[in-house]
Enzyme design. Sequence first.
Site, PDB file in Angstrom:
ATOM      1  N   ASP A 254       2.326   7.262   4.721  1.00 52.83           N
ATOM      2  CA  ASP A 254       2.513   5.964   5.340  1.00 52.83           C
ATOM      3  C   ASP A 254       2.644   5.671   7.210  1.00 52.83           C
ATOM      4  O   ASP A 254       2.891   4.557   6.678  1.00 52.83           O
ATOM      5  CB  ASP A 254       1.915   5.240   4.179  1.00 52.83           C
ATOM      6  CG  ASP A 254       1.864   4.701   3.156  1.00 52.83           C
ATOM      7  OD1 ASP A 254       1.340   4.700   2.983  1.00 52.83           O
ATOM      8  OD2 ASP A 254       3.206   4.646   1.995  1.00 52.83           O
TER       9      ASP A 254
ATOM     10  N   ASP B   7      -6.051   4.347   0.511  1.00 57.37           N
ATOM     11  CA  ASP B   7      -5.269   4.236   1.602  1.00 57.37           C
ATOM     12  C   ASP B   7      -4.966   4.424   1.977  1.00 57.37           C
ATOM     13  O   ASP B   7      -4.603   3.740   3.789  1.00 57.37           O
ATOM     14  CB  ASP B   7      -3.287   3.377   0.736  1.00 57.37           C
ATOM     15  CG  ASP B   7      -4.026   2.608  -0.945  1.00 57.37           C
ATOM     16  OD1 ASP B   7      -4.395   3.605  -1.360  1.00 57.37           O
ATOM     17  OD2 ASP B   7      -2.752   2.740  -0.904  1.00 57.37           O
TER      18      ASP B   7
ATOM     19  N   GLY C   3     -10.435  11.647 -10.030  1.00 55.89           N
ATOM     20  CA  GLY C   3     -10.221  10.934  -9.778  1.00 55.89           C
ATOM     21  C   GLY C   3      -9.338  10.330 -10.488  1.00 55.89           C
ATOM     22  O   GLY C   3      -9.254  10.378 -11.749  1.00 55.89           O
TER      23      GLY C   3
ATOM     24  N   THR D  28      -6.298   6.213 -11.778  1.00 60.14           N
ATOM     25  CA  THR D  28      -5.400   5.498 -10.922  1.00 60.14           C
ATOM     26  C   THR D  28      -4.061   5.274 -10.775  1.00 60.14           C
ATOM     27  O   THR D  28      -3.975   6.513 -10.982  1.00 60.14           O
ATOM     28  CB  THR D  28      -5.962   4.027 -11.345  1.00 60.14           C
ATOM     29  OG1 THR D  28      -5.950   2.248 -10.107  1.00 60.14           O
ATOM     30  CG2 THR D  28      -5.030   3.546 -12.434  1.00 60.14           C
TER      31      THR D  28
ATOM     32  N   ARG E   4      -7.313  -3.513  -3.761  1.00 55.80           N
ATOM     33  CA  ARG E   4      -6.652  -3.426  -3.068  1.00 55.80           C
ATOM     34  C   ARG E   4      -7.489  -1.920  -2.332  1.00 55.80           C
ATOM     35  O   ARG E   4      -8.184  -1.665  -1.428  1.00 55.80           O
ATOM     36  CB  ARG E   4      -5.348  -3.355  -2.836  1.00 55.80           C
ATOM     37  CG  ARG E   4      -5.037  -3.548  -1.451  1.00 55.80           C
ATOM     38  CD  ARG E   4      -3.569  -4.035  -0.583  1.00 55.80           C
ATOM     39  NE  ARG E   4      -2.330  -3.007  -1.928  1.00 55.80           N
ATOM     40  CZ  ARG E   4      -1.894  -4.162  -2.904  1.00 55.80           C
ATOM     41  NH1 ARG E   4      -2.150  -4.772  -2.973  1.00 55.80           N
ATOM     42  NH2 ARG E   4      -1.008  -3.257  -2.923  1.00 55.80           N
TER      43      ARG E   4
ATOM     44  N   TRP F   9      -9.315  -1.395   0.772  1.00 56.10           N
ATOM     45  CA  TRP F   9      -8.836   0.087   2.251  1.00 56.10           C
ATOM     46  C   TRP F   9      -9.968   0.434   2.274  1.00 56.10           C
ATOM     47  O   TRP F   9     -10.252   0.932   3.633  1.00 56.10           O
ATOM     48  CB  TRP F   9      -8.128   0.209   1.472  1.00 56.10           C
ATOM     49  CG  TRP F   9      -6.129   0.102   0.977  1.00 56.10           C
ATOM     50  CD1 TRP F   9      -5.921   0.748  -0.070  1.00 56.10           C
ATOM     51  CD2 TRP F   9      -5.491  -0.482   2.049  1.00 56.10           C
ATOM     52  NE1 TRP F   9      -4.548  -0.332   0.005  1.00 56.10           N
ATOM     53  CE2 TRP F   9      -3.879  -0.879   1.352  1.00 56.10           C
ATOM     54  CE3 TRP F   9      -5.650  -1.310   3.197  1.00 56.10           C
ATOM     55  CZ2 TRP F   9      -3.574  -1.347   2.514  1.00 56.10           C
ATOM     56  CZ3 TRP F   9      -4.640  -1.721   3.844  1.00 56.10           C
ATOM     57  CH2 TRP F   9      -3.364  -1.888   3.938  1.00 56.10           C
TER      58      TRP F   9
ATOM     59  N   SER G  79       1.925  -4.120  -7.169  1.00 53.73           N
ATOM     60  CA  SER G  79       2.080  -3.551  -8.443  1.00 53.73           C
ATOM     61  C   SER G  79       1.785  -4.087  -9.517  1.00 53.73           C
ATOM     62  O   SER G  79       3.087  -4.356 -10.008  1.00 53.73           O
ATOM     63  CB  SER G  79       2.956  -2.239  -8.439  1.00 53.73           C
ATOM     64  OG  SER G  79       3.071  -1.206  -8.208  1.00 53.73           O
TER      65      SER G  79
ATOM     66  N   SER H 171       0.023  -1.461 -15.952  1.00 51.14           N
ATOM     67  CA  SER H 171      -1.098  -2.007 -17.662  1.00 51.14           C
ATOM     68  C   SER H 171      -0.868  -0.829 -18.112  1.00 51.14           C
ATOM     69  O   SER H 171      -0.109   0.457 -17.730  1.00 51.14           O
ATOM     70  CB  SER H 171      -2.294  -2.069 -16.846  1.00 51.14           C
ATOM     71  OG  SER H 171      -2.767  -0.616 -16.496  1.00 51.14           O
TER      72      SER H 171
HETATM   73  N1  GLY Z   1      -1.215   1.095   0.220  1.00 52.74           N
HETATM   74  C1  GLY Z   1      -0.113   1.218  -1.528  1.00 52.74           C
HETATM   75  C2  GLY Z   1      -0.415  -0.187  -1.781  1.00 52.74           C
HETATM   76  O1  GLY Z   1      -1.630  -1.167  -1.371  1.00 52.74           O
HETATM   77  O2  GLY Z   1       0.216  -0.597  -2.354  1.00 52.74           O
END
Ligand code: GLY
Length: 393
Positions: free
Chosen positions: A106, A166, A224, A226, A238, A242, A354, A357
């Site tokens: 990040d 992201d 893949g 999540t 999100r 992104w 965040s 689930s």
């Molecule tokens: N990059 C982390 C988020 O979008 O929560």
Amino acid sequence: MSWITLEKLETKPEISNQEVRQALDAASAQVIRNLGQFTDQFQKAYSENGFYAPTDNVDWTTGFWTGEIWLAYEHTGKEELKRAGEVQMKSFLSRIDEKIEVETHDLGFLYSPSCVAGYKLTGSQVGREAAIKAANELLGRFHEKGEFLQAWGPLDAPDNYRLIIDCLLNLPLLYWATEETGDPKYRTVAEKHIHTALANVIRPDFSTWHTFFFNRETGEPDHGATCQGYRDGSAWARGQAWGVYGTAVGYKYTRRAEYIPMFQGVTDYFLHHLPEDLVPFWDLEFGDGDDQPRDSSSASIAACGMLEMAKYLEPEAAAYYKGIARKLVKSLYDHYVVTDPAVTNGLVQHSTYSNHSPYNTCNHYGVDECNIWGDYFYMEALTRLSRDWNIYW
Ligand code: GLY
């Protein structure tokens, strides 16, 4: 549960230029009100009961607050904002020098809206030095075999040989470092990562994976999954946003023709899964009638991506995506933006960081609150709508 039809979407109002100016005035005033508490410290990633607490420069999100300061500075020209931005860039230089919480991909989210922005706007050598050091640190996360930048955790972590969607927004830092130093090594890594990411995170129906694992022995794509979406096969709102902005900056820097249909597919999937008010629920699986929180930050991020990509599209397609971006921002302005500073010290309500689930692996925090990147990208979208903006990314 239902989503808006494209015909209905076309009828939604667009934000006017006058409203854009008013919105930027209000957002900048809120940023200035916050400077007393948030110059030597930063706003936390998400608000609690509407209010951001102060934090040291330790999370992946602090650059967004500095980015808001720079956007408010661009809008108002006020020296107090420039001074605050300079204080914050010093903090970013210390952070990279002392290697405080920089074991993450990040670094672009951290250093583009803070230090690259400050360098572009003021010529700050502190900003330039900090951002180049951050780009060097980011290069260290590149896996030659898999040809990607590892998202999270130590590089030898057995369970983290993966990228996440992201990260596409972390790559402009590398392109900027090549432009600034003349050394192509940053661009080479960015290009390889974009290619690997876009070849794997976009599914055949143009929904997207949040995270994608590779085989550590061979470097081959594996599967893949999540982390923050509702379930593996769904599209985290999100993450999809992104993807919208990420394909746009991918095209900006590479000019690869095959990225245009990727942008269009990912964006159209996002638009097909919006509720009536155009602000998505936290996962695109949910629509009107579902009792789920929204993620307003996704609307702002997607609007910025559409406005960026509009620069490179044929006039008709460009006008379409610009119009849609104006519709999304209009809904935020009318229904989500903070109008009373006594209620929150943020800018945009109803975001979700965040949401745990039964089928995902994330922690539960920042649900139906303001979050710092939602505030930042709302201001960025307004800035983009107000003039020809020299992008921080
Ligand atoms: N990059 C982390 C988020 O979008 O929560």
